[in-house]
Design a protein around this motif. Sequence first.
Motif, mmCIF file in Angstrom:
data_model
loop_
_atom_site.group_PDB
_atom_site.id
_atom_site.type_symbol
_atom_site.label_atom_id
_atom_site.label_comp_id
_atom_site.label_asym_id
_atom_site.label_seq_id
_atom_site.Cartn_x
_atom_site.Cartn_y
_atom_site.Cartn_z
ATOM 1 N N THR A 1 0.808 -1.229 0.000
ATOM 2 C CA THR A 1 0.000 0.000 0.000
ATOM 3 C C THR A 1 0.836 1.272 0.000
ATOM 4 O O THR A 1 0.330 2.342 -0.323
ATOM 5 C CB THR A 1 -0.907 0.048 1.245
ATOM 6 N N GLY A 2 2.096 1.183 0.429
ATOM 7 C CA GLY A 2 2.924 2.369 0.580
ATOM 8 C C GLY A 2 2.689 3.101 1.884
ATOM 9 O O GLY A 2 3.289 4.137 2.140
ATOM 10 N N ALA A 3 1.827 2.569 2.753
ATOM 11 C CA ALA A 3 1.531 3.221 4.032
ATOM 12 C C ALA A 3 2.773 3.254 4.912
ATOM 13 O O ALA A 3 3.583 2.331 4.909
ATOM 14 C CB ALA A 3 0.408 2.471 4.752
ATOM 15 N N CYS A 4 2.898 4.321 5.680
ATOM 16 C CA CYS A 4 4.015 4.449 6.617
ATOM 17 C C CYS A 4 3.904 3.352 7.665
ATOM 18 O O CYS A 4 2.855 3.147 8.261
ATOM 19 C CB CYS A 4 3.973 5.820 7.289
ATOM 20 N N ALA A 5 5.005 2.630 7.872
ATOM 21 C CA ALA A 5 5.022 1.529 8.838
ATOM 22 C C ALA A 5 5.948 1.811 10.009
ATOM 23 O O ALA A 5 5.968 1.058 10.973
ATOM 24 C CB ALA A 5 5.457 0.238 8.132
ATOM 25 N N GLY A 6 6.719 2.876 9.955
ATOM 26 C CA GLY A 6 7.618 3.211 11.049
ATOM 27 C C GLY A 6 8.691 4.178 10.596
ATOM 28 O O GLY A 6 8.912 4.370 9.410
ATOM 29 N N GLY A 7 9.334 4.797 11.561
ATOM 30 C CA GLY A 7 10.367 5.772 11.227
ATOM 31 C C GLY A 7 9.754 7.136 10.935
ATOM 32 O O GLY A 7 8.576 7.358 11.159
ATOM 33 N N PRO A 8 10.574 8.036 10.405
ATOM 34 C CA PRO A 8 10.139 9.432 10.258
ATOM 35 C C PRO A 8 9.334 9.712 8.983
ATOM 36 O O PRO A 8 9.659 10.603 8.219
ATOM 37 C CB PRO A 8 11.476 10.187 10.240
ATOM 38 N N CYS A 9 8.267 8.939 8.723
ATOM 39 C CA CYS A 9 7.456 9.232 7.524
ATOM 40 C C CYS A 9 6.371 10.242 7.867
ATOM 41 O O CYS A 9 5.926 10.323 8.992
ATOM 42 C CB CYS A 9 6.788 8.004 6.928
ATOM 43 N N ARG A 10 5.950 10.953 6.860
ATOM 44 C CA ARG A 10 4.819 11.873 6.981
ATOM 45 C C ARG A 10 3.767 11.406 5.986
ATOM 46 O O ARG A 10 3.639 11.965 4.909
ATOM 47 C CB ARG A 10 5.250 13.293 6.662
ATOM 48 N N GLY A 11 3.047 10.359 6.342
ATOM 49 C CA GLY A 11 2.064 9.787 5.427
ATOM 50 C C GLY A 11 2.706 8.707 4.578
ATOM 51 O O GLY A 11 3.855 8.343 4.774
ATOM 52 N N GLY A 12 1.915 8.195 3.626
ATOM 53 C CA GLY A 12 2.382 7.094 2.804
ATOM 54 C C GLY A 12 2.969 7.549 1.486
ATOM 55 O O GLY A 12 2.853 8.709 1.095
ATOM 56 N N LEU A 13 3.581 6.595 0.804
ATOM 57 C CA LEU A 13 4.129 6.851 -0.529
ATOM 58 C C LEU A 13 2.989 7.074 -1.523
ATOM 59 O O LEU A 13 1.881 6.572 -1.329
ATOM 60 C CB LEU A 13 4.961 5.650 -0.994
ATOM 61 N N VAL A 14 3.285 7.784 -2.598
ATOM 62 C CA VAL A 14 2.303 7.992 -3.660
ATOM 63 C C VAL A 14 2.257 6.721 -4.504
ATOM 64 O O VAL A 14 3.250 6.338 -5.125
ATOM 65 C CB VAL A 14 2.672 9.209 -4.534
ATOM 66 N N LYS A 15 1.099 6.058 -4.510
ATOM 67 C CA LYS A 15 0.929 4.789 -5.220
ATOM 68 C C LYS A 15 0.523 5.054 -6.666
ATOM 69 O O LYS A 15 -0.237 5.970 -6.950
ATOM 70 C CB LYS A 15 -0.130 3.935 -4.527
ATOM 71 N N ILE A 16 1.066 4.232 -7.554
ATOM 72 C CA ILE A 16 0.759 4.314 -8.976
ATOM 73 C C ILE A 16 0.032 3.031 -9.356
ATOM 74 O O ILE A 16 0.490 1.929 -9.039
ATOM 75 C CB ILE A 16 2.051 4.486 -9.798
ATOM 76 N N THR A 17 -1.097 3.156 -10.023
ATOM 77 C CA THR A 17 -1.889 1.996 -10.407
ATOM 78 C C THR A 17 -1.168 1.185 -11.475
ATOM 79 O O THR A 17 -0.681 1.736 -12.461
ATOM 80 C CB THR A 17 -3.266 2.438 -10.936
ATOM 81 N N LEU A 18 -1.100 -0.132 -11.231
ATOM 82 C CA LEU A 18 -0.514 -1.060 -12.192
ATOM 83 C C LEU A 18 -1.554 -2.095 -12.596
ATOM 84 O O LEU A 18 -2.490 -2.366 -11.853
ATOM 85 C CB LEU A 18 0.670 -1.820 -11.586
ATOM 86 N N SER A 19 -1.348 -2.690 -13.765
ATOM 87 C CA SER A 19 -2.100 -3.870 -14.168
ATOM 88 C C SER A 19 -1.117 -4.831 -14.809
ATOM 89 O O SER A 19 -0.046 -4.434 -15.255
ATOM 90 C CB SER A 19 -3.230 -3.507 -15.136
ATOM 91 N N GLU A 20 -1.496 -6.100 -14.831
ATOM 92 C CA GLU A 20 -0.625 -7.127 -15.390
ATOM 93 C C GLU A 20 -1.480 -8.009 -16.296
ATOM 94 O O GLU A 20 -2.416 -8.659 -15.826
ATOM 95 C CB GLU A 20 -0.003 -7.927 -14.252
ATOM 96 N N VAL A 21 -1.171 -7.999 -17.597
ATOM 97 C CA VAL A 21 -1.954 -8.745 -18.579
ATOM 98 C C VAL A 21 -1.006 -9.400 -19.580
ATOM 99 O O VAL A 21 -0.116 -8.736 -20.121
ATOM 100 C CB VAL A 21 -2.929 -7.801 -19.337
ATOM 101 N N ASP A 22 -1.202 -10.689 -19.806
ATOM 102 C CA ASP A 22 -0.448 -11.425 -20.826
ATOM 103 C C ASP A 22 1.070 -11.254 -20.687
ATOM 104 O O ASP A 22 1.774 -11.038 -21.669
ATOM 105 C CB ASP A 22 -0.893 -11.010 -22.236
ATOM 106 N N GLY A 23 1.562 -11.320 -19.450
ATOM 107 C CA GLY A 23 2.999 -11.270 -19.221
ATOM 108 C C GLY A 23 3.630 -9.894 -19.300
ATOM 109 O O GLY A 23 4.853 -9.772 -19.352
#
Length: 125
Positions: A88-110
């Motif tokens: 998800t990119g969510a902050c799990a510990g340390g000095p984060c200020r919110g989560g990472l910006v996620k980019i939508t991916l898809s996977e089709v036919d390799g």
Amino acid sequence: MSTADSVAIALCRSVDLQERHLAVPFDVVYAGQTCRAFAIRFEGRPHAFLNRCTHVAMEMDYQPNRFFDDTGQWLLCATHGAAYRPDTGACAGGPCRGGLVKITLSEVDGVVHWHTAYNLQPVEF
């Protein structure tokens, strides 16, 4: 997955994203700025994020395309040790200020594709 304002752009072959291993880097224009981004595979699924720590806006990899910690459970910022969830990119510990910006991916036919958004576009050459 595609909408009228989203375009799927081929990123890499599925086999190029190995489970909890090296990332595949790519460039995007996010909110008008050219940025590095990266794709990884975690728990069998591809995920992508901007390569920008939320603590200090700098690239996170400690060696080229290496983001996972030694356990393969977290994405780490090499500079200050902020830890993020690989799915998800969510902050799990340390000095984060919110989560990472996620980019939508898809996977089709390799092939893994990333998807544009209103604030996320390909770099124009």
